[in-house]
Motif scaffolding. Sequence first.
Motif, short mmCIF file in Angstrom:
data_model
loop_
_atom_site.label_atom_id
_atom_site.label_comp_id
_atom_site.label_asym_id
_atom_site.label_seq_id
_atom_site.Cartn_x
_atom_site.Cartn_y
_atom_site.Cartn_z
N ARG A 197 0.82 -1.21 0.00
CA ARG A 197 0.00 0.00 0.00
C ARG A 197 0.86 1.26 0.00
NH1 ARG A 197 -3.68 -1.33 5.08
NH2 ARG A 197 -1.64 -2.10 5.74
N ASP A 198 2.13 1.12 0.36
CA ASP A 198 3.03 2.28 0.37
C ASP A 198 3.57 2.54 -1.02
OD1 ASP A 198 2.79 2.86 3.03
OD2 ASP A 198 4.48 1.61 3.64
N PRO A 199 3.74 3.81 -1.41
CA PRO A 199 4.37 4.13 -2.70
C PRO A 199 5.81 3.61 -2.72
CG PRO A 199 3.28 6.06 -1.75
CD PRO A 199 3.31 5.01 -0.68
N PRO A 200 6.37 3.38 -3.90
CA PRO A 200 7.75 2.88 -3.99
C PRO A 200 8.76 3.76 -3.25
CG PRO A 200 6.66 2.73 -6.11
CD PRO A 200 5.72 3.46 -5.21
N VAL A 201 8.55 5.10 -3.26
CA VAL A 201 9.50 5.99 -2.61
C VAL A 201 9.52 5.73 -1.10
CG1 VAL A 201 7.82 7.87 -2.37
CG2 VAL A 201 10.26 8.38 -2.38
N ALA A 202 8.37 5.43 -0.51
CA ALA A 202 8.33 5.14 0.92
C ALA A 202 9.01 3.81 1.22
CB ALA A 202 6.89 5.12 1.41
N GLU A 203 8.79 2.82 0.36
CA GLU A 203 9.46 1.54 0.53
C GLU A 203 10.97 1.69 0.40
OE1 GLU A 203 8.24 -1.37 1.49
OE2 GLU A 203 6.32 -0.35 1.77
N ALA A 204 11.41 2.52 -0.53
CA ALA A 204 12.84 2.76 -0.70
C ALA A 204 13.43 3.44 0.53
CB ALA A 204 13.09 3.61 -1.94
N ALA A 205 12.72 4.43 1.07
CA ALA A 205 13.20 5.11 2.27
C ALA A 205 13.31 4.14 3.44
CB ALA A 205 12.26 6.26 2.63
N ARG A 206 12.33 3.27 3.58
CA ARG A 206 12.36 2.30 4.66
C ARG A 206 13.54 1.33 4.49
NH1 ARG A 206 7.54 1.20 4.35
NH2 ARG A 206 6.78 2.48 6.08
N ALA A 207 13.78 0.90 3.26
CA ALA A 207 14.89 -0.02 3.00
C ALA A 207 16.23 0.65 3.30
CB ALA A 207 14.85 -0.49 1.55
N LEU A 208 16.37 1.93 2.96
CA LEU A 208 17.62 2.63 3.23
C LEU A 208 17.82 2.88 4.72
CD1 LEU A 208 17.69 5.20 0.28
CD2 LEU A 208 19.11 3.17 0.57
N LYS A 209 16.74 3.12 5.43
CA LYS A 209 16.85 3.27 6.89
C LYS A 209 17.33 1.95 7.50
CE LYS A 209 16.23 4.43 11.19
NZ LYS A 209 17.27 5.21 11.91
N GLU A 210 16.77 0.84 7.05
CA GLU A 210 17.21 -0.47 7.55
C GLU A 210 18.68 -0.71 7.20
OE1 GLU A 210 14.46 -3.15 5.80
OE2 GLU A 210 12.78 -2.57 7.11
N LEU A 211 19.09 -0.30 6.00
CA LEU A 211 20.48 -0.47 5.59
C LEU A 211 21.41 0.34 6.48
CD1 LEU A 211 22.43 -1.58 3.31
CD2 LEU A 211 22.16 0.66 2.24
#
Length: 307
Positions: A197-211
Amino acid sequence: MPVPDEDGRTPAPDAQRRDPLDEAVPMAVLLFSALDTMDARAENTFSTPSGFQELDTLLGGGLSPGTLTVVASRPSMGTSALLLHLCRDTAFRRHRPALLASFQMPDHELTLRLLAAEASVPLDELRAGTIGLDDSARVVRRTAELAGAPLSVITPAGWTATHLTSYIADLATDGKFELIVVDGLDDVRPWPSDESRDPPVAEAARALKELAMELKVPVVAGAQLGDRSKERADRRPGPLSDFRNSDTVGHIADVVIMVHREDAYDPWSPRVGEADLIVAKHRYGPKATVTVTFDQRYGRFADPSRP
């Protein structure tokens, strides 16, 4: 029988047998680690400097390990130039390893921008090949000086967030990078079958935070702001709702810096050559606005408190 997770994937056997307590950190370890961090902050060795003294003071010494900083602006405000500034300060000034992943431009364009900023040569002339003999000699000299700088560049066009973060994690073995910069958060591709349900940009931000948390390295990402600020009298950005594709990005980030230049709208502004770095979110401290200089000819930012 292994039980699939909520995404339908079956965990590896080792993951099923792992004791959850193995992930817990004893309080004694946390306390002594906190003391070590305090000592490192006192010696200015904990965070990665941004190259702007006032901004570093505001952020408690610079960009902290394990954090995600999002730099955002309207088009033509200088987000890419600011991200390059961070890379230049880390790799060229302090000779510390940095990684730049750019979805915004090819590597030859990045190289021209770096050379224009470093050799003080007009970017448009360098791109057109019309620089004079003196400028050409300065470019050649600066090229030789920077050839061994610890800056790595990738241009991951069309990559998903998973592809990007997995690739960076593989590169960053043995603590290889002190700073990771991603230019083009809005350009990260979703999975073809992504039903999130999240836009790709939000998913990318979450992945980078985890990284960032996994590698214990500061990650800085560039993003776009929408048109809402244009409706204000002063056209200044500020609320996290100004993000173009998802204001969730602002909530995921630890720090949000919005770039604003009055002379981008009014070339006769008395503030020509100045840029405001608006710290619109700071999870661990105060918010404020830091004024720096921006030279559009060379496409570079600078700290006005330093020569």
